[in-house]
Design a protein around this motif. Structure first.
Motif, mmCIF file in Angstrom:
data_model
loop_
_atom_site.group_PDB
_atom_site.id
_atom_site.type_symbol
_atom_site.label_atom_id
_atom_site.label_comp_id
_atom_site.label_asym_id
_atom_site.label_seq_id
_atom_site.Cartn_x
_atom_site.Cartn_y
_atom_site.Cartn_z
ATOM 1 N N THR A 402 0.873 -1.193 0.000
ATOM 2 C CA THR A 402 0.000 0.000 0.000
ATOM 3 C C THR A 402 0.902 1.233 0.000
ATOM 4 N N PRO A 403 1.510 1.536 -1.145
ATOM 5 C CA PRO A 403 2.560 2.564 -1.189
ATOM 6 C C PRO A 403 2.081 3.983 -0.913
ATOM 7 N N TYR A 404 0.779 4.240 -1.096
ATOM 8 C CA TYR A 404 0.318 5.623 -0.967
ATOM 9 C C TYR A 404 -0.443 5.885 0.330
ATOM 10 N N ASN A 405 -0.505 4.879 1.197
ATOM 11 C CA ASN A 405 -1.128 5.113 2.501
ATOM 12 C C ASN A 405 -0.381 6.214 3.244
ATOM 13 N N GLY A 406 -1.118 7.085 3.871
ATOM 14 C CA GLY A 406 -0.499 8.197 4.596
ATOM 15 C C GLY A 406 -0.488 9.488 3.803
ATOM 16 N N MET A 407 -0.872 9.417 2.527
ATOM 17 C CA MET A 407 -0.901 10.638 1.719
ATOM 18 C C MET A 407 -2.183 11.437 1.916
ATOM 19 N N GLU A 408 -3.208 10.820 2.527
ATOM 20 C CA GLU A 408 -4.469 11.530 2.720
ATOM 21 C C GLU A 408 -4.231 12.825 3.498
ATOM 22 N N GLY A 409 -4.832 13.878 3.015
ATOM 23 C CA GLY A 409 -4.718 15.165 3.690
ATOM 24 C C GLY A 409 -3.517 15.987 3.280
ATOM 25 N N ARG A 410 -2.574 15.380 2.564
ATOM 26 C CA ARG A 410 -1.394 16.130 2.137
ATOM 27 C C ARG A 410 -1.740 17.096 1.014
ATOM 28 N N VAL A 411 -1.025 18.198 0.963
ATOM 29 C CA VAL A 411 -1.194 19.185 -0.098
ATOM 30 C C VAL A 411 0.004 19.058 -1.042
ATOM 31 N N GLU A 412 -0.268 18.872 -2.317
ATOM 32 C CA GLU A 412 0.779 18.630 -3.306
ATOM 33 C C GLU A 412 0.566 19.507 -4.528
ATOM 34 N N ARG A 413 1.668 19.846 -5.188
ATOM 35 C CA ARG A 413 1.562 20.445 -6.514
ATOM 36 C C ARG A 413 1.562 19.314 -7.529
ATOM 37 N N ILE A 414 0.659 19.394 -8.501
ATOM 38 C CA ILE A 414 0.615 18.379 -9.552
ATOM 39 C C ILE A 414 0.660 19.047 -10.920
ATOM 40 N N TRP A 415 1.063 18.258 -11.917
ATOM 41 C CA TRP A 415 1.086 18.705 -13.309
ATOM 42 C C TRP A 415 0.085 17.842 -14.064
ATOM 43 N N ILE A 416 -0.876 18.476 -14.744
ATOM 44 C CA ILE A 416 -2.024 17.783 -15.320
ATOM 45 C C ILE A 416 -1.848 17.696 -16.836
ATOM 46 N N THR A 417 -1.802 16.473 -17.368
ATOM 47 C CA THR A 417 -1.490 16.327 -18.793
ATOM 48 C C THR A 417 -2.387 15.358 -19.545
ATOM 49 N N ASP A 418 -3.320 14.685 -18.858
ATOM 50 C CA ASP A 418 -4.084 13.665 -19.588
ATOM 51 C C ASP A 418 -5.463 13.456 -18.978
ATOM 52 N N ILE A 419 -6.279 12.702 -19.703
ATOM 53 C CA ILE A 419 -7.615 12.323 -19.242
ATOM 54 C C ILE A 419 -7.582 10.838 -18.903
ATOM 55 N N LYS A 452 -5.337 18.898 -2.687
ATOM 56 C CA LYS A 452 -5.342 18.186 -1.412
ATOM 57 C C LYS A 452 -5.718 16.743 -1.692
ATOM 58 N N ILE A 453 -4.909 15.794 -1.211
ATOM 59 C CA ILE A 453 -5.177 14.377 -1.424
ATOM 60 C C ILE A 453 -6.336 13.957 -0.522
ATOM 61 N N THR A 454 -7.396 13.453 -1.132
ATOM 62 C CA THR A 454 -8.601 13.097 -0.370
ATOM 63 C C THR A 454 -8.690 11.609 -0.063
ATOM 64 N N SER A 455 -8.153 10.767 -0.930
ATOM 65 C CA SER A 455 -8.167 9.319 -0.688
ATOM 66 C C SER A 455 -7.082 8.668 -1.528
ATOM 67 N N VAL A 456 -6.743 7.439 -1.178
ATOM 68 C CA VAL A 456 -5.679 6.737 -1.892
ATOM 69 C C VAL A 456 -6.175 5.383 -2.363
ATOM 70 N N GLY A 457 -5.603 4.935 -3.475
ATOM 71 C CA GLY A 457 -5.878 3.610 -4.002
ATOM 72 C C GLY A 457 -4.569 2.854 -4.164
ATOM 73 N N ARG A 458 -4.647 1.696 -4.787
ATOM 74 C CA ARG A 458 -3.430 0.898 -4.977
ATOM 75 C C ARG A 458 -2.523 1.492 -6.039
ATOM 76 N N TRP A 459 -3.108 2.039 -7.109
ATOM 77 C CA TRP A 459 -2.304 2.491 -8.235
ATOM 78 C C TRP A 459 -2.208 4.010 -8.335
ATOM 79 N N SER A 460 -3.093 4.703 -7.664
ATOM 80 C CA SER A 460 -3.106 6.153 -7.759
ATOM 81 C C SER A 460 -3.802 6.728 -6.537
ATOM 82 N N VAL A 461 -3.822 8.062 -6.444
ATOM 83 C CA VAL A 461 -4.515 8.745 -5.357
ATOM 84 C C VAL A 461 -5.520 9.718 -5.965
#
Length: 610
Positions: A402-419, A452-461
């Motif tokens: 579960t690599p992304y556990n603990g990311m909930e609530g974190r504030v991140e900058r992201i770059w948006i490039t796809d649908i 703001k990260i609201t929830s996490v999954g196995r492959w993405s958040v």
């Protein structure tokens, strides 16, 4: 004309597959040149698998050239006048897919052109009888091959000693992503792979040509640059340079506001070991994703020797441990081949232990497939039922992470490039290249945002947008030239700048959290020099007071307050003049009056003497 692409793929947009791995690619299509006396000929675009989005540089270059000669993409294979199939020779499934497509094309009586590694490395396979061939270094002549094939001629172009130009016309599958090949061929000789046989010895593009291409694509509006190569780490060894030299030259061309990001391609351990500290410094740069794909293939030294991988497990560990220590938050992806000839239960258990020890967020697990003509094809095979069992076991171990556990609530900058493939979410990535899915308008494609990260999954958040990254301080080139200001980011270790800092280009967390991000927005939006034309000494003093005001905000903790209070403080602070400031301004006024009086005196003296 139908263009099927079975080339290497960089994936990861909501499909559950990690980015940066070699997989069959979707089909691409192009319309043939229009004829005044005939309806437009067409090439189709039909996915081999809708779950595998992506693109590859060779395919984009071929599509671009065909498009520039009047051909365009099409969605219907049945309406196509010709099929163009781009192939990869790393593993057998790719060639099997090619065989299936060729068979379908012949049954439909379609002219066929096959490009890529398979025809280059296995030009005499029976499936290629009666079809035209374009070699991996002949993609700049694809239009000739297509036109001659349509005339009923069989064309085979395979031999060339020079690299194709980087500025060939190109049709990007994603207009925001440039896939930039930095070299062809490789220095390795893995016993299971035919890439070396197909692509040849290492051939690197020059640093200047690659840096120039980066500058061009940024001007075209590209927001991500993916370096592509059979082995990125081997770059430049044939022309007397190395990967860090290239990366520093490319980074120098990237906008300081991190509006365009760089992603480094796959590198094998042997060629990165000697440059770990330099690579780590580049991966920390605000404009470079903290992500690297380093295949290990096996956790057993005995199997690595049989594969002729030219490194040990401990050397791979050194790469991972060093980069993890020097690059905070880095994500490292890797590859594993299950069931390589000679692999024992002990060898496999060592592989499982390695994966468990590092809990990689991204692992591409494949079963061994013998490639005809390779040394591994002549080795004693592991029974197929055992290979499948080991593949399932390792996949089960990997998917339990579960690599992304603990990311909930974190504030991140992201770059948006796809649908995303669900058609609902947009796809962005954090500095560490974690995939973030957001619900937003398509107009946000090609932009950067704070989420703001609201929830996490196995492959993405999943995240929700707090605000878009304001580009108000991104000056035009003409203004920068007029002011003589250098672009600079305060987050870059390599940047030493005496002028007022530009907005922080890295994510909020690496620059002191959300409060630092909001503080930057306040001073760029509300305290951004009332008049850009104030470049006199008095204007400099006003600017100086604003910098001092910003420092007072930091020192007194005002940055953690509300935006309204920050704005009120920022607007009020410049009016508070200190003793030194008043003395400097007074001295300037006295100097100006003295100079004027002296000039008047000299004028009267000159007139009286006449």
């Amino acid at each position: 004309m139908k263009m099927e692409d079975i080339e290497d793929l960089l994936v990861g947009n909501g499909s559950g597959s990690p980015p940066g791995f070699r997989l069959p690619l979707n089909a691409v299509g192009v319309n043939l040149k229009k004829n005044k006396n005939k309806p437009a000929r067409q090439l189709s675009e039909t996915p081999i698998s809708s779950k595998i989005p992506g693109t590859q540089s060779d395919s984009e270059y071929m599509a671009g050239q065909l498009s520039s000669f009047g051909y365009s993409l099409s969605d219907s294979p049945e309406e196509a006048d010709l099929w163009l199939i781009n192939t990869c020779t790393v593993k057998s499934p790719s060639q099997s897919a090619m065989d299936t497509l060729i068979s379908k094309g012949k049954s439909a009586k379609k002219p066929l052109v096959v490009a890529g590694c398979v025809p280059q490395g296995s030009r005499n396979v029976k499936e290629l009888d009666g079809v035209s061939i374009v070699g991996v270094q002949q993609i700049d002549r694809v239009v000739e091959v297509v036109e001659e094939t349509l005339k009923g001629h069989e064309v085979r172009l395979l031999n060339r000693k020079t690299l194709p130009a980087l500025d060939l016309p190109k049709v990007r599958k994603n207009k925001f992503v440039e896939i930039l090949p930095i070299n062809v061929g490789c220095l390795g000789a893995c016993t299971y792979c035919k890439t070396k046989h197909a692509r040849g010895h290492l051939g690197s593009y020059t640093v200047d040509s690659l840096a120039g291409r980066v500058k061009t694509v940024i001007d075209d509006g590209v927001k991500e640059i993916w370096l592509s190569s059979e082995d990125t780490g081997a770059y430049g060894r044939d022309i007397g340079v190395n990967l860090p030299i290239l990366l520093n030259a490319i980074v120098a061309e990237l906008p300081s506001d991190a509006s365009t990001m760089l992603r480094i391609g796959m590198t094998n351990p042997p060629f990165i070991l000697e440059h770990l500290k330099e690579i780590a410094e580049i991966l920390r740069h605000p404009c470079v994703y903290s992500f690297l794909h380093v295949p290990v293939q096996s956790g057993s030294d005995a199997i690595l020797t049989a594969m002729n991988r030219e490194y040990t497990v401990n050397e791979f560990r050194t790469v991972v441990d060093t980069l993890t220590e020097l690059v905070p938050g880095i994500q490292i992806a890797t590859d594993i081949i299950c069931g390589f000839p000679g692999e024992t239960d002990i060898d496999f258990s060592q592989t499982v232990s390695l994966i468990k020890a590092y809990k990689f967020a991204q692992v591409h697990i494949s079963q061994f497939y013998p490639r005809p003509g390779t040394p591994a094809a002549r080795m004693k095979k592991v029974p197929s039922n055992i290979v499948k069992q080991r593949s399932r076991e390792l996949t089960s171990v990997f998917e339990a992470f579960t690599p992304y556990n603990g990311m909930e609530g974190r504030v991140e900058r992201i770059w948006i490039t796809d649908i995303a493939t669900d058609g609902i979410h947009l796809v962005g990535h954090t500095k560490a290249y974690v995939q973030v899915l957001i619900v937003a308008q398509e107009s946000m494609l090609g932009t950067s945002a704070i989420v703001k990260i609201t929830s996490v999954g196995r492959w993405s958040v999943f995240g929700e947008v707090i605000e878009t990254v304001n580009q108000i301080n991104h000056k035009s080139k003409s203004v920068e030239k007029m002011l003589g200001e250098e672009k600079c980011s305060p987050c870059s270790d390599s940047c030493a700048c005496s002028r007022e800092a530009e907005p922080c280009a890295c994510g909020p967390e690496s620059c002191g959290g959300q409060s630092a991000s909001k503080q930057s927005d306040v001073f760029q939006n509300d305290v951004h020099l009332e008049d850009q034309n104030r470049r006199t000494l008095v204007g400099w003093l006003l600017r100086k007071r604003k910098i001092q005001a910003q420092k007072m905000v930091e020192n007194n903790g005002i940055a953690s307050g509300s935006q309204k209070k920050q704005q009120e403080w920022a607007k009020a602070a410049p009016g508070e003049w200190g003793v030194v400031d008043r003395a400097v301004l007074g001295g300037l006024i006295v100097s100006i009056f003295s100079t004027v009086a002296l000039l008047i005196h000299l004028g009267f003296k000159t007139m009286s003497s006449k």
